[in-house]
Scaffold this motif. Sequence first.
Motif, PDB file in Angstrom:
ATOM      1  N   ASP A  57      19.876 -28.871 -13.012  1.00 27.98           N
ATOM      2  CA  ASP A  57      19.849 -27.298 -12.643  1.00 27.98           C
ATOM      3  C   ASP A  57      20.435 -26.892 -13.711  1.00 27.98           C
ATOM      4  OD1 ASP A  57      18.764 -27.467  -9.878  1.00 27.98           O
ATOM      5  OD2 ASP A  57      20.929 -28.329  -9.321  1.00 27.98           O
ATOM      6  N   LYS A  58      20.350 -25.327 -13.776  1.00 29.99           N
ATOM      7  CA  LYS A  58      21.112 -24.745 -14.988  1.00 29.99           C
ATOM      8  C   LYS A  58      22.523 -24.533 -14.721  1.00 29.99           C
ATOM      9  CE  LYS A  58      20.261 -20.895 -18.128  1.00 29.99           C
ATOM     10  NZ  LYS A  58      19.400 -19.806 -18.668  1.00 29.99           N
ATOM     11  N   LEU A  59      23.257 -25.474 -15.436  1.00 30.25           N
ATOM     12  CA  LEU A  59      24.637 -25.508 -15.234  1.00 30.25           C
ATOM     13  C   LEU A  59      25.369 -24.526 -16.146  1.00 30.25           C
ATOM     14  CD1 LEU A  59      25.292 -29.202 -14.412  1.00 30.25           C
ATOM     15  CD2 LEU A  59      25.018 -27.219 -12.650  1.00 30.25           C
ATOM     16  N   TYR A  60      24.501 -24.348 -17.697  1.00 33.91           N
ATOM     17  CA  TYR A  60      25.167 -23.538 -18.642  1.00 33.91           C
ATOM     18  C   TYR A  60      24.394 -22.687 -19.089  1.00 33.91           C
ATOM     19  CZ  TYR A  60      29.003 -27.337 -18.440  1.00 33.91           C
ATOM     20  OH  TYR A  60      29.999 -27.996 -18.212  1.00 33.91           O
ATOM     21  N   TYR A  61      24.726 -21.665 -19.834  1.00 29.99           N
ATOM     22  CA  TYR A  61      23.632 -20.724 -20.511  1.00 29.99           C
ATOM     23  C   TYR A  61      23.217 -21.446 -21.512  1.00 29.99           C
ATOM     24  CZ  TYR A  61      25.450 -17.245 -17.168  1.00 29.99           C
ATOM     25  OH  TYR A  61      26.052 -16.472 -16.186  1.00 29.99           O
ATOM     26  N   LYS A  62      22.018 -21.107 -22.129  1.00 34.76           N
ATOM     27  CA  LYS A  62      21.417 -21.561 -23.202  1.00 34.76           C
ATOM     28  C   LYS A  62      22.151 -20.799 -24.663  1.00 34.76           C
ATOM     29  CE  LYS A  62      17.229 -22.515 -24.030  1.00 34.76           C
ATOM     30  NZ  LYS A  62      15.654 -22.659 -24.138  1.00 34.76           N
ATOM     31  N   THR A  63      22.517 -19.799 -24.531  1.00 29.68           N
ATOM     32  CA  THR A  63      22.857 -18.867 -25.601  1.00 29.68           C
ATOM     33  C   THR A  63      24.625 -18.517 -25.560  1.00 29.68           C
ATOM     34  OG1 THR A  63      22.411 -16.828 -24.536  1.00 29.68           O
ATOM     35  CG2 THR A  63      20.531 -17.771 -25.810  1.00 29.68           C
ATOM     36  N   ASP A  64      25.212 -19.125 -24.439  1.00 27.90           N
ATOM     37  CA  ASP A  64      26.617 -18.747 -24.163  1.00 27.90           C
ATOM     38  C   ASP A  64      27.372 -20.052 -23.871  1.00 27.90           C
ATOM     39  OD1 ASP A  64      28.397 -16.156 -23.985  1.00 27.90           O
ATOM     40  OD2 ASP A  64      28.602 -17.415 -22.194  1.00 27.90           O
ATOM     41  N   HIS A  65      28.789 -20.080 -24.005  1.00 27.18           N
ATOM     42  CA  HIS A  65      29.356 -21.265 -23.972  1.00 27.18           C
ATOM     43  C   HIS A  65      29.738 -21.267 -22.374  1.00 27.18           C
ATOM     44  CE1 HIS A  65      32.385 -17.928 -24.688  1.00 27.18           C
ATOM     45  NE2 HIS A  65      33.420 -18.619 -24.059  1.00 27.18           N
ATOM     46  N   HIS A  66      29.773 -20.259 -21.844  1.00 25.02           N
ATOM     47  CA  HIS A  66      30.347 -20.186 -20.092  1.00 25.02           C
ATOM     48  C   HIS A  66      29.447 -21.054 -19.594  1.00 25.02           C
ATOM     49  CE1 HIS A  66      32.448 -16.528 -21.543  1.00 25.02           C
ATOM     50  NE2 HIS A  66      33.355 -17.062 -20.911  1.00 25.02           N
ATOM     51  N   TRP A  67      29.752 -21.758 -18.312  1.00 29.59           N
ATOM     52  CA  TRP A  67      28.894 -22.041 -17.338  1.00 29.59           C
ATOM     53  C   TRP A  67      28.149 -21.190 -16.575  1.00 29.59           C
ATOM     54  CZ3 TRP A  67      32.469 -24.955 -12.746  1.00 29.59           C
ATOM     55  CH2 TRP A  67      33.502 -23.968 -12.475  1.00 29.59           C
ATOM     56  N   THR A  68      27.254 -21.333 -15.683  1.00 31.25           N
ATOM     57  CA  THR A  68      26.445 -20.298 -15.005  1.00 31.25           C
ATOM     58  C   THR A  68      27.248 -20.196 -13.546  1.00 31.25           C
ATOM     59  OG1 THR A  68      25.052 -22.243 -13.981  1.00 31.25           O
ATOM     60  CG2 THR A  68      24.173 -20.945 -16.091  1.00 31.25           C
ATOM     61  N   SER A  69      26.867 -19.004 -12.689  1.00 28.74           N
ATOM     62  CA  SER A  69      27.436 -18.883 -11.616  1.00 28.74           C
ATOM     63  C   SER A  69      26.822 -20.147 -10.574  1.00 28.74           C
ATOM     64  CB  SER A  69      26.892 -17.501 -11.019  1.00 28.74           C
ATOM     65  OG  SER A  69      27.627 -16.462 -11.678  1.00 28.74           O
ATOM     66  N   GLN A  70      25.967 -20.826 -10.862  1.00 24.73           N
ATOM     67  CA  GLN A  70      25.370 -21.939 -10.109  1.00 24.73           C
ATOM     68  C   GLN A  70      26.277 -23.145 -10.394  1.00 24.73           C
ATOM     69  OE1 GLN A  70      21.418 -23.450 -10.941  1.00 24.73           O
ATOM     70  NE2 GLN A  70      20.837 -23.936  -8.939  1.00 24.73           N
ATOM     71  N   GLY A  71      26.556 -23.132 -11.787  1.00 26.28           N
ATOM     72  CA  GLY A  71      27.562 -24.442 -11.927  1.00 26.28           C
ATOM     73  C   GLY A  71      28.764 -24.082 -11.337  1.00 26.28           C
ATOM     74  N   ALA A  72      29.383 -23.037 -11.319  1.00 26.55           N
ATOM     75  CA  ALA A  72      30.626 -22.680 -10.911  1.00 26.55           C
ATOM     76  C   ALA A  72      30.484 -22.783  -9.085  1.00 26.55           C
ATOM     77  CB  ALA A  72      31.123 -21.272 -11.111  1.00 26.55           C
ATOM     78  N   TYR A  73      29.217 -22.485  -8.574  1.00 23.97           N
ATOM     79  CA  TYR A  73      29.035 -22.634  -7.091  1.00 23.97           C
ATOM     80  C   TYR A  73      29.144 -23.967  -6.653  1.00 23.97           C
ATOM     81  CZ  TYR A  73      26.459 -23.161  -2.911  1.00 23.97           C
ATOM     82  OH  TYR A  73      26.043 -23.318  -1.443  1.00 23.97           O
ATOM     83  N   TYR A  74      28.532 -25.136  -7.384  1.00 25.63           N
ATOM     84  CA  TYR A  74      28.381 -26.329  -7.231  1.00 25.63           C
ATOM     85  C   TYR A  74      30.026 -26.964  -7.172  1.00 25.63           C
ATOM     86  CZ  TYR A  74      23.350 -26.704  -7.673  1.00 25.63           C
ATOM     87  OH  TYR A  74      21.969 -26.599  -7.449  1.00 25.63           O
ATOM     88  N   VAL A  75      30.662 -26.583  -8.039  1.00 28.11           N
ATOM     89  CA  VAL A  75      32.396 -27.026  -8.176  1.00 28.11           C
ATOM     90  C   VAL A  75      33.023 -26.341  -7.028  1.00 28.11           C
ATOM     91  CG1 VAL A  75      34.327 -26.817  -9.486  1.00 28.11           C
ATOM     92  CG2 VAL A  75      32.054 -27.463 -10.555  1.00 28.11           C
TER      93      VAL A  75
END
Length: 383
Positions: free
Chosen positions: A191-209
């Motif tokens: 899944d897309k856990l991090y943005y391609k152009t940014d250092h932050h994790w995505t909301s989806q990555g945060a959701y899983y955690v």
Amino acid sequence: MNRKRRGQIENLVGKIFILLLFLLMIVNLAVPDREQSEEENRMLETRPELSMNTIVTGDFTEQWENYMSDQFVGRNLWRNIKVSLDRLGGSRLENGVYIGRDGQLLEEIEVPDNEQLSANLSAIETFTQTYPDVRTTMMLVPDAACILSDSLPAFATVEDQRQLFGMVERRLGDSVNWVDTVSILNNHTSDKLYYKTDHHWTSQGAYYVFRDAALTLGIEGSAGDNFVSYTITDSFNGVLASKSGAGLSEKEQIDIYVPVTGDDDVVVNYVDEGRKTTSLYDSSKLETRDKYGVFLGGNTSLLDIRTVSASEKRLLVVKDSFADCFIPFLAPYYREIVVVDPRYYSGTIGDIMDTYRITDTLFLYSGNTFFTDNSISGVFTGE
């Protein structure tokens, strides 16, 4: 004759070069300075003040060089040309950013300053000893180069952030509840856990955690089932693109997760700024380059979020910007959430504990920020 003609040509070329330099200097002086670079998403250097002190210390020369570099006419054009030439030459590292497979941008993994890290961990340990009745949870989020190592360019090597996390976990021991974010995210690498152009994790990555860490945080029930996601923009281009000069044409979407049921009304008090809002999101940020700032309005020193939750728990979040997209998941489960970013906060944790009836504390940082932040120990010790 040929030697004479060659000398004339070289003389002409020299004069043209000097003339071009002179014209560039005139243009640079005539064109007004820019306050910030939208492309790089940062403030630009302003003209330094000349003083005897800055001349003696040598600061003026350095400040002037930085100023001329930032304000040079056509800077973005020259910068893009440099990045393109570097990439043609095989370079895959620009300004500390790896240009990975399929355009994935990844920051280098930072190596901690052992003395500063020890001071920060000692401060956290002292906090847990001072407030033994406060449930304290530690959540270090791995940076993309740790989880998406397969996306690193060929032959690129980075520090093993898992080992660094393990060192922190062993040091803090039972003083905190540890969330194994690395294992959680490794279960979802498709899944897309991090943005391609940014250092932050995505909301989806945060959701899983959040879903897997809810019990560790003291949140009971199937908390992860209570949210649905919505796309709020599909034109995000992050700071790693700005920093590296690569991927500037890439457009990504930002999603938010909102509760399916229940009342999600909040009052967000920006304490040091003296203003309040009724949303965890700042839609005005979607009109700027810093679209990730839609979460809580971006970096700020101290927030006090009041909710309509039936819970009596009050949470203190000590954080960097990785927490901004995570906090909306917490809002339904706490009566109040106090958010402090030690990089911008001028008070102490003691001030917060004296003011708010905190029952739980969450430390939420990206690995790179936690291992380089020199402000945590100061805020916790008051030094």
